[in-house]
Design a protein around this motif. Structure first.
Motif, PDB file in Angstrom:
ATOM      1  N   ASN A 178      -9.515  -6.581  -9.578  1.00 47.36           N
ATOM      2  CA  ASN A 178     -10.465  -6.756  -8.486  1.00 47.36           C
ATOM      3  C   ASN A 178     -10.087  -5.829  -7.341  1.00 47.36           C
ATOM      4  OD1 ASN A 178     -11.903  -9.025  -9.651  1.00 47.36           O
ATOM      5  ND2 ASN A 178     -10.055 -10.215  -9.244  1.00 47.36           N
ATOM      6  N   THR A 179     -11.073  -5.428  -6.558  1.00 43.27           N
ATOM      7  CA  THR A 179     -10.807  -4.583  -5.403  1.00 43.27           C
ATOM      8  C   THR A 179     -11.464  -5.139  -4.153  1.00 43.27           C
ATOM      9  OG1 THR A 179     -12.733  -3.170  -5.792  1.00 43.27           O
ATOM     10  CG2 THR A 179     -10.667  -2.493  -6.812  1.00 43.27           C
ATOM     11  N   ASP A 180     -10.893  -4.786  -3.020  1.00 41.09           N
ATOM     12  CA  ASP A 180     -11.473  -5.074  -1.714  1.00 41.09           C
ATOM     13  C   ASP A 180     -11.213  -3.818  -0.885  1.00 41.09           C
ATOM     14  OD1 ASP A 180     -12.446  -6.049   0.651  1.00 41.09           O
ATOM     15  OD2 ASP A 180     -10.879  -7.558   0.926  1.00 41.09           O
ATOM     16  N   ILE A 181     -12.235  -2.980  -0.792  1.00 38.01           N
ATOM     17  CA  ILE A 181     -12.072  -1.660  -0.187  1.00 38.01           C
ATOM     18  C   ILE A 181     -12.800  -1.569   1.151  1.00 38.01           C
ATOM     19  CG2 ILE A 181     -12.532   0.812  -0.472  1.00 38.01           C
ATOM     20  CD1 ILE A 181     -12.395   0.345  -3.527  1.00 38.01           C
ATOM     21  N   THR A 182     -12.035  -1.305   2.196  1.00 36.84           N
ATOM     22  CA  THR A 182     -12.582  -0.901   3.480  1.00 36.84           C
ATOM     23  C   THR A 182     -12.058   0.512   3.683  1.00 36.84           C
ATOM     24  OG1 THR A 182     -12.500  -3.157   4.327  1.00 36.84           O
ATOM     25  CG2 THR A 182     -12.649  -1.382   5.953  1.00 36.84           C
ATOM     26  N   GLU A 183     -12.945   1.464   3.790  1.00 38.25           N
ATOM     27  CA  GLU A 183     -12.531   2.870   3.787  1.00 38.25           C
ATOM     28  C   GLU A 183     -11.515   3.152   4.875  1.00 38.25           C
ATOM     29  OE1 GLU A 183     -11.509   5.997   2.428  1.00 38.25           O
ATOM     30  OE2 GLU A 183     -13.098   5.049   1.285  1.00 38.25           O
ATOM     31  N   SER A 184     -10.481   3.851   4.475  1.00 40.12           N
ATOM     32  CA  SER A 184      -9.391   4.239   5.362  1.00 40.12           C
ATOM     33  C   SER A 184      -8.776   5.507   4.794  1.00 40.12           C
ATOM     34  CB  SER A 184      -8.353   3.112   5.411  1.00 40.12           C
ATOM     35  OG  SER A 184      -7.300   3.430   6.274  1.00 40.12           O
ATOM     36  N   THR A 185      -8.228   6.342   5.645  1.00 43.43           N
ATOM     37  CA  THR A 185      -7.572   7.564   5.172  1.00 43.43           C
ATOM     38  C   THR A 185      -6.160   7.625   5.733  1.00 43.43           C
ATOM     39  OG1 THR A 185      -8.410   8.876   7.016  1.00 43.43           O
ATOM     40  CG2 THR A 185      -9.722   8.886   4.989  1.00 43.43           C
ATOM     41  N   VAL A 186      -5.319   8.320   4.977  1.00 42.78           N
ATOM     42  CA  VAL A 186      -3.951   8.583   5.416  1.00 42.78           C
ATOM     43  C   VAL A 186      -3.668  10.056   5.166  1.00 42.78           C
ATOM     44  CG1 VAL A 186      -3.115   6.242   4.992  1.00 42.78           C
ATOM     45  CG2 VAL A 186      -2.929   7.949   3.185  1.00 42.78           C
ATOM     46  N   SER A 187      -2.684  10.575   5.836  1.00 46.48           N
ATOM     47  CA  SER A 187      -2.281  11.954   5.628  1.00 46.48           C
ATOM     48  C   SER A 187      -1.158  11.954   4.597  1.00 46.48           C
ATOM     49  CB  SER A 187      -1.778  12.536   6.952  1.00 46.48           C
ATOM     50  OG  SER A 187      -1.413  13.881   6.764  1.00 46.48           O
ATOM     51  N   GLY A 188      -1.327  12.772   3.537  1.00 47.45           N
ATOM     52  CA  GLY A 188      -0.278  12.787   2.526  1.00 47.45           C
ATOM     53  C   GLY A 188      -0.638  13.596   1.302  1.00 47.45           C
ATOM     54  N   ASP A 189       0.167  13.414   0.279  1.00 50.21           N
ATOM     55  CA  ASP A 189      -0.008  14.084  -1.000  1.00 50.21           C
ATOM     56  C   ASP A 189      -0.763  13.154  -1.936  1.00 50.21           C
ATOM     57  OD1 ASP A 189       0.716  14.687  -3.855  1.00 50.21           O
ATOM     58  OD2 ASP A 189       1.787  16.351  -2.897  1.00 50.21           O
ATOM     59  N   LYS A 190      -1.981  13.542  -2.285  1.00 53.62           N
ATOM     60  CA  LYS A 190      -2.846  12.672  -3.090  1.00 53.62           C
ATOM     61  C   LYS A 190      -2.229  12.354  -4.453  1.00 53.62           C
ATOM     62  CE  LYS A 190      -7.547  12.180  -4.794  1.00 53.62           C
ATOM     63  NZ  LYS A 190      -8.903  12.731  -4.818  1.00 53.62           N
ATOM     64  N   THR A 191      -1.592  13.322  -5.084  1.00 52.86           N
ATOM     65  CA  THR A 191      -1.007  13.100  -6.407  1.00 52.86           C
ATOM     66  C   THR A 191       0.116  12.069  -6.335  1.00 52.86           C
ATOM     67  OG1 THR A 191      -1.585  15.338  -7.083  1.00 52.86           O
ATOM     68  CG2 THR A 191       0.106  14.211  -8.385  1.00 52.86           C
ATOM     69  N   LEU A 192       0.991  12.209  -5.357  1.00 48.21           N
ATOM     70  CA  LEU A 192       2.094  11.255  -5.224  1.00 48.21           C
ATOM     71  C   LEU A 192       1.592   9.860  -4.876  1.00 48.21           C
ATOM     72  CD1 LEU A 192       4.794  13.391  -3.346  1.00 48.21           C
ATOM     73  CD2 LEU A 192       4.769  12.704  -5.755  1.00 48.21           C
ATOM     74  N   LEU A 193       0.637   9.773  -3.966  1.00 43.28           N
ATOM     75  CA  LEU A 193       0.096   8.471  -3.595  1.00 43.28           C
ATOM     76  C   LEU A 193      -0.628   7.820  -4.773  1.00 43.28           C
ATOM     77  CD1 LEU A 193      -1.156   9.250   0.013  1.00 43.28           C
ATOM     78  CD2 LEU A 193       0.829   7.852  -0.653  1.00 43.28           C
TER      79      LEU A 193
END
Length: 144
Positions: free
Chosen positions: A28-43
Motif C-alpha cells: 500500500n502507498t500513501d503519497i504526498t508529493e515531496s522532493t529531496v536533493s540526492g542521488d536517485k539511484t542510491l535512494l
C-alpha cells in the motif's frame, strides 16, 4: 539532483509487486508529493531494500505500507518485528536477525548497513521502531 519521493515510491512498488504477490503480501502507498536533493539511484536502492525487507518479514496476508510526505519516507510492515536487542544491531554489517536462515534466502546482512550509509550521505536520519509479532516501522527524515 532533485528527486521525487513519490516517483521513488511508485517505482519501488512496481518493481516489487510480483515478489509481494508471490509472498501473499499487499503493498500500500500513501503519497504526498515531496522532493529531496540526492542521488536517485542510491535512494531507489535504499527504498527497495527497506521494502523488500518488509515483504520478507510478513506472513501470508501481511501488509507493507510505504508513505512519503514533507521530505520523509516511511516503510511499515505488520510482520514478525524485532526485539529491542535486535534493533541495536540491525545496521551492523553482516548482522542478520534470523541466524537460522541461509544466506541464499536471508541475504548477507549488508542491506541495512548500506541503507544507513546511503541515508547518512543524504543527510537523512533513519529511525527504527519495532515490536515482536507486531511489525516494524522505518522512518527516514531528510534535512538540507
Amino acid at each position: 539532483t532533485e528527486v521525487s519521493l513519490g516517483e521513488l515510491v511508485s517505482d519501488t512498488v512496481y518493481r516489487l509487486s510480483n515478489k509481494a504477490a508471490e509472498n501473499g503480501v499487499t503493498l500500500n502507498t500513501d503519497i504526498t508529493e515531496s522532493t529531496v536533493s540526492g542521488d536517485k539511484t542510491l535512494l531507489s536502492m535504499l527504498l527497495y531494500n527497506l521494502t523488500e525487507n518488509g515483504i520478507k518479514a510478513c506472513k501470508q496476508g501481511g501488509k507493507v505500507k510505504i508513505s512519503c510526505a514533507d521530505q520523509q519516507l516511511t516503510v511499515e510492515d505488520d510482520g514478525k518485528g524485532m526485539t529491542p536487542e535486535q534493533l541495536t544491531h540491525i545496521t551492523e554489517p553482516f548482522y542478520r536477525t534470523d541466524r537460522s536462515r541461509s544466506r541464499s534466502e536471508g541475504g548477507a546482512g549488508l542491506g541495512l548497513a548500506l541503507c544507513k550509509q546511503i541515508a547518512e550521505a543524504h543527510n537523512a536520519s533513519m529511525r527504527f521502531e519495532s515490536e515482536p509479532e507486531k511489525g516494524t516501522k522505518i522512518t527516514l527524515v531528510f534535512t538540507s
